[in-house]
Design a protein around this motif. Structure first.
Motif, PDB file in Angstrom:
ATOM      1  N   LYS A 339       0.803  -1.229   0.000  1.00 25.98           N
ATOM      2  CA  LYS A 339       0.000   0.000   0.000  1.00 25.98           C
ATOM      3  C   LYS A 339       0.837   1.280   0.000  1.00 25.98           C
ATOM      4  O   LYS A 339       0.430   2.284  -0.573  1.00 25.98           O
ATOM      5  N   PHE A 340       1.999   1.258   0.664  1.00 28.95           N
ATOM      6  CA  PHE A 340       2.719   2.517   0.876  1.00 28.95           C
ATOM      7  C   PHE A 340       4.219   2.447   0.594  1.00 28.95           C
ATOM      8  O   PHE A 340       4.993   3.209   1.167  1.00 28.95           O
ATOM      9  N   TYR A 341       4.614   1.540  -0.298  1.00 30.99           N
ATOM     10  CA  TYR A 341       6.034   1.420  -0.627  1.00 30.99           C
ATOM     11  C   TYR A 341       6.600   2.747  -1.128  1.00 30.99           C
ATOM     12  O   TYR A 341       7.714   3.134  -0.772  1.00 30.99           O
ATOM     13  N   PHE A 342       5.850   3.466  -1.959  1.00 32.27           N
ATOM     14  CA  PHE A 342       6.344   4.723  -2.526  1.00 32.27           C
ATOM     15  C   PHE A 342       6.693   5.726  -1.425  1.00 32.27           C
ATOM     16  O   PHE A 342       7.695   6.429  -1.523  1.00 32.27           O
ATOM     17  N   PHE A 343       5.870   5.806  -0.394  1.00 29.41           N
ATOM     18  CA  PHE A 343       6.114   6.761   0.694  1.00 29.41           C
ATOM     19  C   PHE A 343       7.262   6.298   1.589  1.00 29.41           C
ATOM     20  O   PHE A 343       7.999   7.119   2.125  1.00 29.41           O
ATOM     21  N   ILE A 360      -2.626  25.443   0.198  1.00 28.44           N
ATOM     22  CA  ILE A 360      -4.060  25.663  -0.043  1.00 28.44           C
ATOM     23  C   ILE A 360      -4.880  25.375   1.220  1.00 28.44           C
ATOM     24  O   ILE A 360      -6.075  25.120   1.143  1.00 28.44           O
ATOM     25  N   ASP A 361      -4.208  25.387   2.380  1.00 29.82           N
ATOM     26  CA  ASP A 361      -4.871  25.128   3.658  1.00 29.82           C
ATOM     27  C   ASP A 361      -5.500  23.727   3.662  1.00 29.82           C
ATOM     28  O   ASP A 361      -6.662  23.535   4.008  1.00 29.82           O
ATOM     29  N   GLY A 362      -4.695  22.739   3.232  1.00 24.28           N
ATOM     30  CA  GLY A 362      -5.171  21.359   3.163  1.00 24.28           C
ATOM     31  C   GLY A 362      -4.446  20.460   4.142  1.00 24.28           C
ATOM     32  O   GLY A 362      -3.359  20.784   4.628  1.00 24.28           O
ATOM     33  N   ILE A 363      -5.061  19.311   4.435  1.00 27.88           N
ATOM     34  CA  ILE A 363      -4.449  18.333   5.329  1.00 27.88           C
ATOM     35  C   ILE A 363      -4.483  16.943   4.694  1.00 27.88           C
ATOM     36  O   ILE A 363      -5.265  16.699   3.768  1.00 27.88           O
ATOM     37  N   PHE A 364      -3.641  16.059   5.198  1.00 27.46           N
ATOM     38  CA  PHE A 364      -3.629  14.653   4.782  1.00 27.46           C
ATOM     39  C   PHE A 364      -3.983  13.819   6.008  1.00 27.46           C
ATOM     40  O   PHE A 364      -3.314  13.910   7.033  1.00 27.46           O
ATOM     41  N   MET A 365      -5.056  13.027   5.898  1.00 28.53           N
ATOM     42  CA  MET A 365      -5.455  12.133   6.984  1.00 28.53           C
ATOM     43  C   MET A 365      -5.188  10.691   6.573  1.00 28.53           C
ATOM     44  O   MET A 365      -5.677  10.250   5.537  1.00 28.53           O
ATOM     45  N   LEU A 366      -4.405   9.980   7.384  1.00 34.34           N
ATOM     46  CA  LEU A 366      -4.105   8.571   7.126  1.00 34.34           C
ATOM     47  C   LEU A 366      -4.548   7.751   8.331  1.00 34.34           C
ATOM     48  O   LEU A 366      -4.189   8.068   9.480  1.00 34.34           O
ATOM     49  N   THR A 369      -3.106   0.579  10.630  1.00 36.74           N
ATOM     50  CA  THR A 369      -2.081  -0.099  11.424  1.00 36.74           C
ATOM     51  C   THR A 369      -1.404  -1.098  10.508  1.00 36.74           C
ATOM     52  O   THR A 369      -1.906  -1.403   9.429  1.00 36.74           O
ATOM     53  N   GLY A 370      -0.253  -1.610  10.944  1.00 37.44           N
ATOM     54  CA  GLY A 370       0.406  -2.603  10.096  1.00 37.44           C
ATOM     55  C   GLY A 370       1.840  -2.828  10.477  1.00 37.44           C
ATOM     56  O   GLY A 370       2.175  -2.897  11.664  1.00 37.44           O
ATOM     57  N   ALA A 371       2.718  -2.898   9.479  1.00 40.92           N
ATOM     58  CA  ALA A 371       4.127  -3.214   9.708  1.00 40.92           C
ATOM     59  C   ALA A 371       4.762  -2.152  10.606  1.00 40.92           C
ATOM     60  O   ALA A 371       4.573  -0.953  10.370  1.00 40.92           O
ATOM     61  N   PRO A 372       5.509  -2.568  11.629  1.00 45.42           N
ATOM     62  CA  PRO A 372       6.092  -1.618  12.596  1.00 45.42           C
ATOM     63  C   PRO A 372       6.910  -0.509  11.941  1.00 45.42           C
ATOM     64  O   PRO A 372       6.841   0.645  12.360  1.00 45.42           O
ATOM     65  N   GLU A 373       7.696  -0.859  10.894  1.00 45.32           N
ATOM     66  CA  GLU A 373       8.543   0.169  10.274  1.00 45.32           C
ATOM     67  C   GLU A 373       7.702   1.217   9.542  1.00 45.32           C
ATOM     68  O   GLU A 373       8.084   2.394   9.469  1.00 45.32           O
ATOM     69  N   TYR A 374       6.530   0.824   9.022  1.00 45.25           N
ATOM     70  CA  TYR A 374       5.638   1.789   8.371  1.00 45.25           C
ATOM     71  C   TYR A 374       4.936   2.655   9.418  1.00 45.25           C
ATOM     72  O   TYR A 374       4.795   3.871   9.243  1.00 45.25           O
ATOM     73  N   GLU A 375       4.484   2.040  10.511  1.00 47.78           N
ATOM     74  CA  GLU A 375       3.882   2.823  11.597  1.00 47.78           C
ATOM     75  C   GLU A 375       4.880   3.858  12.121  1.00 47.78           C
ATOM     76  O   GLU A 375       4.530   5.021  12.335  1.00 47.78           O
ATOM     77  N   ALA A 376       6.127   3.442  12.331  1.00 48.16           N
ATOM     78  CA  ALA A 376       7.157   4.344  12.866  1.00 48.16           C
ATOM     79  C   ALA A 376       7.417   5.503  11.905  1.00 48.16           C
ATOM     80  O   ALA A 376       7.551   6.665  12.330  1.00 48.16           O
ATOM     81  N   LEU A 377       7.471   5.203  10.598  1.00 52.66           N
ATOM     82  CA  LEU A 377       7.687   6.256   9.597  1.00 52.66           C
ATOM     83  C   LEU A 377       6.592   7.318   9.685  1.00 52.66           C
ATOM     84  O   LEU A 377       6.883   8.527   9.740  1.00 52.66           O
ATOM     85  N   PHE A 378       5.332   6.872   9.706  1.00 49.90           N
ATOM     86  CA  PHE A 378       4.227   7.835   9.679  1.00 49.90           C
ATOM     87  C   PHE A 378       4.088   8.570  11.017  1.00 49.90           C
ATOM     88  O   PHE A 378       3.690   9.734  11.038  1.00 49.90           O
ATOM     89  N   ARG A 379       4.430   7.918  12.132  1.00 55.02           N
ATOM     90  CA  ARG A 379       4.410   8.642  13.414  1.00 55.02           C
ATOM     91  C   ARG A 379       5.454   9.755  13.402  1.00 55.02           C
ATOM     92  O   ARG A 379       5.196  10.884  13.834  1.00 55.02           O
ATOM     93  N   PHE A 388      -0.400  16.814   8.765  1.00 50.84           N
ATOM     94  CA  PHE A 388      -0.518  15.364   8.565  1.00 50.84           C
ATOM     95  C   PHE A 388      -1.094  14.741   9.836  1.00 50.84           C
ATOM     96  O   PHE A 388      -0.469  14.772  10.898  1.00 50.84           O
ATOM     97  N   ILE A 389      -2.313  14.214   9.717  1.00 50.43           N
ATOM     98  CA  ILE A 389      -2.972  13.560  10.855  1.00 50.43           C
ATOM     99  C   ILE A 389      -2.939  12.062  10.628  1.00 50.43           C
ATOM    100  O   ILE A 389      -3.616  11.541   9.735  1.00 50.43           O
TER     101      ILE A 389
END
Length: 516
Positions: A339-343, A360-366, A369-379, A388-389
């Motif tokens: 799902k998120f290899y590119f990021f 443009i006063d925008g936000i990204f909501m993600l 849960t999943g692989a620990p290394e992906y969770e750590a990256l997004f945190r 970024f929420i």
């Protein structure tokens, strides 16, 4: 009246038996079959819990490891009653629930060890139940992913279950990357340990890379009467070898898939979306539902290790309650390489997206849960970027709000057999921005119902992802009429199970298209 049996690891037609999209399919296809006047049975493992309020139907006695085994078949209550639709679970002490959704085990040192054991017991019990006529005289048995493919091994090689050859067996591939590879010998989870008296041809069952191992995904592809990929474009993808990360195709099984295609056994039929099963949701509750979910997670013992992050997320969200952003980009998914290899590989590209949104006063909501290394990256990214929420958990109410209130749904999957998230977003009139691959090709049309990017090389894909994001923002800000047209087109798209199951009847079940 045709009589079907669905065999899978998940079934969202009953409570607490879903980890991913397979659970949705195993819920929805039998319901559609029922509505056509045919009969369907669904059987899944009990995972030491799902049988507890069930009705005992029978003991199933069989031999494994040279020992007598007894499993128990229970009929269980569905979430929703349908005529001629029956739900079962099989209980045995060794069929345990795992760490992932209380279904799958995660064995980092020996992948598939525990799951192989429990699904061997489950599949043998199912074969015994079919032989005994527990589901009546069956016309079609529909298997899902490697967890159920051992039934095809038993049908081909086990003298007790030769009668299964009289029934048509269909095999659906949900995740070709997870193949259930285990040794033939010298391991508790090996094929020879569980079936010491059965003569079988290792060449027909082996993994090409690890030739001392059985590949249970390959068994499904090689031995089924019909093999199903869950979208037409994914069928074309899997006939070609993977060249990661630029292209994910047959994952080492392309020769088997090519052979199935040459034999007229491989079919690409797009999965549907359940438009009758929409949970009621109200607009305007996205931040309230975020805070509610965060408070709930803070009370869970298993989330204590990230209490600081959950509190940080709550603090960020409260800022948007009084000052709502002008544009919400969202994503809801398991945090995995698919799902998120590119990021993960190019976090700077994700930061670039956040900077573009800031203007443009925008936000990204993600949410996920999943692989620990992906969770750590997004945190880590959430701590660094105000807009970024990252809601690092699971909440149905919040997911509904995200689908309802987003302006753009982002789905940069490295590969996608079908994808359901884009369908759920589109039914709410949310354009999607997707990687032009697999089922996303079949559902999102660039500049008509959403936006898509591609490229011949990895660098080209990342560059085009950012350019396509620019195009989407430009249309939203400067061409409201075009944006409204894309929204309306997205909302009109209907990927119905009625249409999908027409394809199932004609191609997979070889029963012809029946009138609905």
């Amino acid at each position: 009246m045709n009589n079907f049996l669905f065999v899978a690891a998940e079934n969202d037609g009953i409570a607490n038996c879903k980890a991913g999209g397979m659970g949705d399919v195993v819920r929805d296809v039998p319901r559609q079959i029922s509505e056509r006047g045919d009969r369907a049975h669904i059987v899944v493992p009990a995972y030491s819990r799902l049988h507890k309020n069930g009705v005992f139907k029978s003991n199933l006695n069989f031999q494994l490891r040279g020992l007598d085994y007894t499993a128990e078949l229970y009929e269980v209550a569905p979430k929703k009653e349908f005529k001629n639709l029956f739900h079962y679970v099989i209980h045995h002490p060794e069929i345990e629930g795992g760490e992932i959704a209380h279904i799958y085990h995660d064995d980092p040192e020996e992948p598939f060890f525990t799951d192989a054991v429990k699904y061997i017991i489950f599949c043998t019990a199912v074969a015994e139940a079919i032989k005994l006529g527990a589901f009546g005289k069956l016309d079609v048995v529909h298997l899902h992913d490697w967890h159920s493919s051992l039934l095809l091994f038993l049908r081909a090689y086990h003298n007790e279950y030769r009668s299964l050859k009289e029934i048509r067996f269909v095999y659906t591939i949900h995740n070709l990357a997870i193949q259930g590879i285990r040794p033939f010998d010298n391991n508790y989870s090996s094929l020879r340990n569980w079936f010491p008296d059965i003569e079988f041809n290792t060449e027909d069952l082996m993994d090409y890379r690890y030739q001392d191992c059985v590949n249970l995904m390959a068994v499904g592809i090689r031995l089924a009467d019909a093999v199903h990929t869950v979208s037409p474009s994914y069928k074309e993808d899997v006939l070609r070898p993977s060249t990661p990360p630029e292209f994910i195709g047959g994952e080492g099984l392309e020769k088997d898939l090519q052979q199935a295609d040459n034999e007229g056994r491989l079919f690409g039929v797009l999965n549907g979306s359940n438009y009758k099963n929409i949970r009621a949701a109200e607009k305007g509750l996205i931040y309230r539902n975020t805070v509610k979910a965060l408070f709930r997670w803070l009370q869970e013992e298993s989330k204590k290790y990230k209490a600081d992050f959950l509190a940080h997320t709550g603090e960020k969200v409260m800022e948007f309650v009084g000052k709502r952003p002008k544009f919400i980009v969202s994503s809801v998914a398991r945090l995995t390489e698919q799902k998120f290899y590119f990021f993960k590989r190019s976090p700077e590209a994700f930061v670039e997206i956040l900077k573009k949104l800031e203007k443009i006063d925008g936000i990204f909501m993600l949410l996920g849960t999943g692989a620990p290394e992906y969770e750590a990256l997004f945190r880590d990214l959430s701590y660094k970027h105000k807009n970024f929420i990252f809601t690092n958990g699971q909440s149905e109410d919040l997911i509904d709000s995200i689908y309802l209130e987003s302006d753009l749904y982002f789905m940069p999957s490295l590969f996608e057999p079908c994808g359901i998230s884009q369908m759920l977003a589109m039914r709410n009139g949310n354009p999607c921005l997707v990687h032009h691959t697999g089922g996303l090709k079949d559902t999102v049309e660039h500049m008509k119902t959403g936006f898509s990017f591609d490229g011949k090389t990895y660098d080209e894909k990342i560059k085009n992802m950012l350019l396509t994001f620019d195009v989407a923002l430009d249309i939203f800000v400067n061409d409201k009429d075009k944006w409204k047209e894309i929204q309306d087109n997205a909302k009109k798209m209907r990927f119905t199970w009625e249409k999908s199951v027409d394809g199932y009847y004609e191609f997979l079940y070889a029963l012809g298209v029946r009138a609905s």
